[in-house]
Scaffold this active site. Structure first.
Site, PDB file in Angstrom:
ATOM      1  N   ARG A 130     -72.272  30.815  95.048  1.00  0.00           N
ATOM      2  CA  ARG A 130     -72.502  31.763  94.006  1.00  0.00           C
ATOM      3  C   ARG A 130     -72.745  32.678  95.553  1.00  0.00           C
ATOM      4  NH1 ARG A 130     -76.843  28.464  93.163  1.00  0.00           N
ATOM      5  NH2 ARG A 130     -77.150  27.770  91.085  1.00  0.00           N
ATOM      6  N   LYS A 152     -62.996  44.599  95.140  1.00  0.00           N
ATOM      7  CA  LYS A 152     -62.228  44.381  93.919  1.00  0.00           C
ATOM      8  C   LYS A 152     -61.303  42.882  94.225  1.00  0.00           C
ATOM      9  CE  LYS A 152     -61.728  49.119  91.352  1.00  0.00           C
ATOM     10  NZ  LYS A 152     -60.627  49.612  90.324  1.00  0.00           N
ATOM     11  N   GLU A 194     -48.742  53.214  96.842  1.00  0.00           N
ATOM     12  CA  GLU A 194     -50.043  53.605  96.958  1.00  0.00           C
ATOM     13  C   GLU A 194     -50.325  54.723  97.918  1.00  0.00           C
ATOM     14  OE1 GLU A 194     -52.075  52.295  94.219  1.00  0.00           O
ATOM     15  OE2 GLU A 194     -51.270  50.233  93.779  1.00  0.00           O
ATOM     16  N   LYS A 235     -59.028  55.121 101.294  1.00  0.00           N
ATOM     17  CA  LYS A 235     -59.744  54.475 100.017  1.00  0.00           C
ATOM     18  C   LYS A 235     -61.029  53.610 100.862  1.00  0.00           C
ATOM     19  CE  LYS A 235     -59.392  50.281  97.981  1.00  0.00           C
ATOM     20  NZ  LYS A 235     -58.834  50.179  96.726  1.00  0.00           N
ATOM     21  N   GLU A 245     -66.784  52.336  91.403  1.00  0.00           N
ATOM     22  CA  GLU A 245     -66.635  53.220  90.391  1.00  0.00           C
ATOM     23  C   GLU A 245     -66.952  53.877  88.741  1.00  0.00           C
ATOM     24  OE1 GLU A 245     -61.690  51.102  89.733  1.00  0.00           O
ATOM     25  OE2 GLU A 245     -62.269  52.358  87.491  1.00  0.00           O
ATOM     26  N   ARG A 249     -63.949  57.031  92.281  1.00  0.00           N
ATOM     27  CA  ARG A 249     -63.299  55.945  92.521  1.00  0.00           C
ATOM     28  C   ARG A 249     -61.466  55.884  91.880  1.00  0.00           C
ATOM     29  NH1 ARG A 249     -64.402  49.745  94.668  1.00  0.00           N
ATOM     30  NH2 ARG A 249     -62.013  48.994  95.041  1.00  0.00           N
ATOM     31  N   ASN A 253     -57.194  55.502  90.716  1.00  0.00           N
ATOM     32  CA  ASN A 253     -56.402  55.270  89.878  1.00  0.00           C
ATOM     33  C   ASN A 253     -54.827  56.171  89.738  1.00  0.00           C
ATOM     34  OD1 ASN A 253     -57.888  53.158  89.070  1.00  0.00           O
ATOM     35  ND2 ASN A 253     -59.384  53.727  87.408  1.00  0.00           N
ATOM     36  N   HIS A 256     -51.850  54.832  87.302  1.00  0.00           N
ATOM     37  CA  HIS A 256     -52.305  53.128  87.094  1.00  0.00           C
ATOM     38  C   HIS A 256     -52.256  53.229  85.382  1.00  0.00           C
ATOM     39  CE1 HIS A 256     -52.366  52.559  90.751  1.00  0.00           C
ATOM     40  NE2 HIS A 256     -52.974  51.634  90.904  1.00  0.00           N
ATOM     41  N   HIS A 260     -49.794  50.934  83.922  1.00  0.00           N
ATOM     42  CA  HIS A 260     -51.119  48.765  83.446  1.00  0.00           C
ATOM     43  C   HIS A 260     -49.542  48.882  82.352  1.00  0.00           C
ATOM     44  CE1 HIS A 260     -54.360  48.911  85.913  1.00  0.00           C
ATOM     45  NE2 HIS A 260     -52.949  48.686  86.434  1.00  0.00           N
ATOM     46  N   HIS A 274     -45.801  46.023  90.495  1.00  0.00           N
ATOM     47  CA  HIS A 274     -47.060  47.363  90.363  1.00  0.00           C
ATOM     48  C   HIS A 274     -46.640  48.178  91.581  1.00  0.00           C
ATOM     49  CE1 HIS A 274     -51.333  48.391  90.210  1.00  0.00           C
ATOM     50  NE2 HIS A 274     -51.331  48.697  91.645  1.00  0.00           N
TER      51      HIS A 274
HETATM   52  N1  NAD Z   1     -58.315  45.023  94.255  1.00  0.00           N
HETATM   53  C1  NAD Z   1     -57.172  45.496  94.412  1.00  0.00           C
HETATM   54  O1  NAD Z   1     -58.490  46.670  94.207  1.00  0.00           O
HETATM   55  C2  NAD Z   1     -56.032  45.964  93.887  1.00  0.00           C
HETATM   56  C3  NAD Z   1     -55.726  47.422  94.115  1.00  0.00           C
HETATM   57  C4  NAD Z   1     -54.317  47.538  93.968  1.00  0.00           C
HETATM   58  C5  NAD Z   1     -53.893  46.352  93.762  1.00  0.00           C
HETATM   59  N2  NAD Z   1     -54.037  44.794  93.156  1.00  0.00           N
HETATM   60  C6  NAD Z   1     -53.379  43.728  92.938  1.00  0.00           C
HETATM   61  O2  NAD Z   1     -52.456  43.388  93.745  1.00  0.00           O
HETATM   62  C7  NAD Z   1     -51.795  42.402  92.981  1.00  0.00           C
HETATM   63  C8  NAD Z   1     -49.984  43.382  93.729  1.00  0.00           C
HETATM   64  O3  NAD Z   1     -50.381  42.313  95.240  1.00  0.00           O
HETATM   65  P1  NAD Z   1     -48.856  42.556  96.244  1.00  0.00           P
HETATM   66  O4  NAD Z   1     -48.112  43.620  95.992  1.00  0.00           O
HETATM   67  O5  NAD Z   1     -49.472  42.961  97.706  1.00  0.00           O
HETATM   68  O6  NAD Z   1     -47.810  41.395  95.426  1.00  0.00           O
HETATM   69  P2  NAD Z   1     -48.261  40.063  95.667  1.00  0.00           P
HETATM   70  O7  NAD Z   1     -49.531  39.434  96.604  1.00  0.00           O
HETATM   71  O8  NAD Z   1     -47.684  39.121  95.185  1.00  0.00           O
HETATM   72  O9  NAD Z   1     -47.339  39.831  96.993  1.00  0.00           O
HETATM   73  C9  NAD Z   1     -45.757  39.963  96.907  1.00  0.00           C
HETATM   74  C10 NAD Z   1     -44.516  38.804  97.612  1.00  0.00           C
HETATM   75  O10 NAD Z   1     -44.482  39.112  99.062  1.00  0.00           O
HETATM   76  C11 NAD Z   1     -44.366  37.680  99.539  1.00  0.00           C
HETATM   77  N3  NAD Z   1     -45.245  38.054 100.461  1.00  0.00           N
HETATM   78  C12 NAD Z   1     -46.205  38.732 100.775  1.00  0.00           C
HETATM   79  N4  NAD Z   1     -46.068  38.334 102.265  1.00  0.00           N
HETATM   80  C13 NAD Z   1     -46.037  38.738 102.640  1.00  0.00           C
HETATM   81  C14 NAD Z   1     -44.591  38.723 104.141  1.00  0.00           C
HETATM   82  N5  NAD Z   1     -45.238  38.949 104.906  1.00  0.00           N
HETATM   83  N6  NAD Z   1     -43.385  38.185 104.042  1.00  0.00           N
HETATM   84  C15 NAD Z   1     -42.950  38.041 103.270  1.00  0.00           C
HETATM   85  N7  NAD Z   1     -43.251  37.560 102.057  1.00  0.00           N
HETATM   86  C16 NAD Z   1     -44.261  37.892 101.745  1.00  0.00           C
HETATM   87  C17 NAD Z   1     -45.735  37.576  98.415  1.00  0.00           C
HETATM   88  O11 NAD Z   1     -45.459  35.498  98.113  1.00  0.00           O
HETATM   89  C18 NAD Z   1     -44.962  37.615  97.284  1.00  0.00           C
HETATM   90  O12 NAD Z   1     -44.189  36.995  96.505  1.00  0.00           O
HETATM   91  C19 NAD Z   1     -51.583  42.922  91.936  1.00  0.00           C
HETATM   92  O13 NAD Z   1     -51.724  41.744  91.259  1.00  0.00           O
HETATM   93  C20 NAD Z   1     -53.060  43.971  91.798  1.00  0.00           C
HETATM   94  O14 NAD Z   1     -53.195  43.996  90.495  1.00  0.00           O
HETATM   95  C21 NAD Z   1     -55.349  44.599  93.185  1.00  0.00           C
HETATM   96 ZN    ZN Z   2     -52.200  49.815  92.499  1.00  0.00          ZN
END
Ligand code: NAD
Ligand code: ZN
Length: 377
Positions: A130, A152, A194, A235, A245, A249, A253, A256, A260, A274
């Site tokens: 929980r 999020k 971003e 942020k 949001e 907030r 987006n 986005h 998306h 992304h």
């Molecule tokens: N929660 C939120 O507010 C929010 C905001 C924006 C995006 N997101 C989410 O984030 C995700 C995308 O995140 P991302 O772009 O970080 O992708 P990711 O986590 O897949 O990382 C990208 C790639 O880089 C590799 N990697 C990560 N750190 C590394 C490092 N230091 N050295 C070498 N390789 C490394 C990972 O293994 C992966 O293959 C999406 O799912 C998106 O929906 C969430």
């Molecule tokens: Zn984003």
């Protein structure tokens, strides 16, 4: 842009959310301090690191060594790298792993990775026993400036991206900017979309600074740390005003809704990351604002030119492989969760750094604009 950030020592940005407030600590070589930070925050607690296979190869040993030095009992759950891990089966594996490792209510989960690991581990922490507290240790640019902050969390569903999840704020974010040295350039560039987004939302001076200094941001060093700190501050401010949001907030987006749709059409695959989809989406949102007569064309061109200069996609002709038709794109946008009563909510702009929430955008105008862009190809 607010006051310059001091770089000799780590910068701390506070996310002010009453009893859920926390610090984002940004700086070089912070991972070795993970153990002492956790020992201070929660004396006697164990820590379960959730990470992916790629990040584990580069940074897990250092994280575990830091925890061990501080005398912290450590467990680990390692999942496959990539967006496909934001799924029910992987979530289940993490929850079971935490329980098998006897992680209790007063222990901590540590998300060591990019946005995928952060979203997944955050959701697992939110629902296991929980609610377990989580420390985010973001390792991608995108995660350091965006996904690790704001609470999020979630996974993808067959119906779309991020449709199952929870708000679950971390208790600490530790953004070690040296971890980005191992990040592939394409992922760094995607995360940069971003960063530019914050300038385009409400900080024209920051955007101008990025236009002048982006090469240094990509090269690493003080400019990169500064860009990350300014982004986190932006942020944190927006999240503190509107945690759930319901208003402001939504500005985050920007780009986005268009983005998306293209991301989904590419099957959330490596074909379009992304951040790349967001860059394209921002260029389209600014272009659409100009088309509607809300924004000077020169501002739309300027936003697009900067994203293109760093090597991000800004037009449909930049996309690799098959591009979806207008019908499919409209369907995907309608499925996106930012739809109310058939009207589309878009983030539009009046100037660089003056974006606003437009809740009542006419779908026919969107269709006409987007159909024309598809024909630009
Ligand atoms: N929660 C939120 O507010 C929010 C905001 C924006 C995006 N997101 C989410 O984030 C995700 C995308 O995140 P991302 O772009 O970080 O992708 P990711 O986590 O897949 O990382 C990208 C790639 O880089 C590799 N990697 C990560 N750190 C590394 C490092 N230091 N050295 C070498 N390789 C490394 C990972 O293994 C992966 O293959 C999406 O799912 C998106 O929906 C969430
Ligand atoms: Zn984003």
């Amino acid at each position: 842009m607010t006051a310059p950030v001091r770089l000799a020592e780590p910068t701390t940005v506070r996310v002010a959310l009453a009893e859920r407030s926390y610090d984002i600590v940004i700086g070089r070589n912070l991972l070795p301090r993970l153990g002492s930070s956790i020992a201070t925050l929660r004396p006697g607690a164990a820590a379960a690191i959730v990470t992916d296979e790629t990040v584990a190869r580069h940074h897990l040993a250092a994280a575990e060594a830091s925890l061990a030095d501080a005398g912290i009992r450590t467990a680990r759950v390692v999942v496959p790298a990539g967006e496909a891990s934001k799924s029910w089966p992987v979530l289940e594996r993490i929850c079971n792993g935490l329980l098998a490792e006897k992680i209790e209510r007063r222990d901590l989960v540590v998300a060591l990775g990019g946005g995928v690991v952060g979203d997944l581990a955050g959701f697992a922490a939110a629902v296991t026993r929980r609610g377990l507290d989580i420390v985010q240790v973001p390792t991608t640019l995108l995660a350091q400036v965006d996904s690790s902050v704001g609470g999020k969390t979630g996974i993808n569903a067959a119906q779309g991206k991020n449709l199952v999840g929870a708000f679950h704020q971390p208790v600490l974010v530790l953004a070690d900017t040296t971890l980005l040295d191992t990040l592939p350039p394409r992922h760094f560039r995607a995360g940069y979309a971003e960063v530019a987004k914050y300038g385009l939302i409400n900080d024209a001076a920051f955007f101008a600074w990025l236009e002048a200094n982006w090469r240094d941001v990509f090269a690493g060093g003080p400019a990169r740390d500064q860009a990350i700190a300014v982004s986190c501050r932006a942020k944190a401010t927006i999240v503190a005003r509107d945690e759930r949001e319901t208003g402001d907030r939504q500005l985050l987006n920007l780009g986005h809704t268009f983005g998306h749709a293209f991301e989904a059409a590419a099957g959330f695959s490596d074909r379009l990351l992304h951040g790349e989809a967001v860059a394209l989406g921002i260029a389209l949102a600014y272009g659409f604002s100009a088309e509607l007569g809300l924004l000077p064309r020169s501002d739309a061109d300027r936003a697009k030119a900067h994203l293109a200069a760093v090597g991000l996609p800004t037009g449909v002709s930049d996309l690799r492989g098959e591009v979806p038709g207008i019908g499919r794109l409209m369907e995907l946008m309608a499925q996106d969760k930012k739809v109310k009563g058939g009207k589309l909510t878009f983030i539009l702009a009046r100037a660089i750094g003056q974006s606003f929430v437009a809740p009542d955008v006419d779908a026919a105008a969107v269709r006409a604009y987007l159909a024309a862009r598809l024909n630009d190809r």
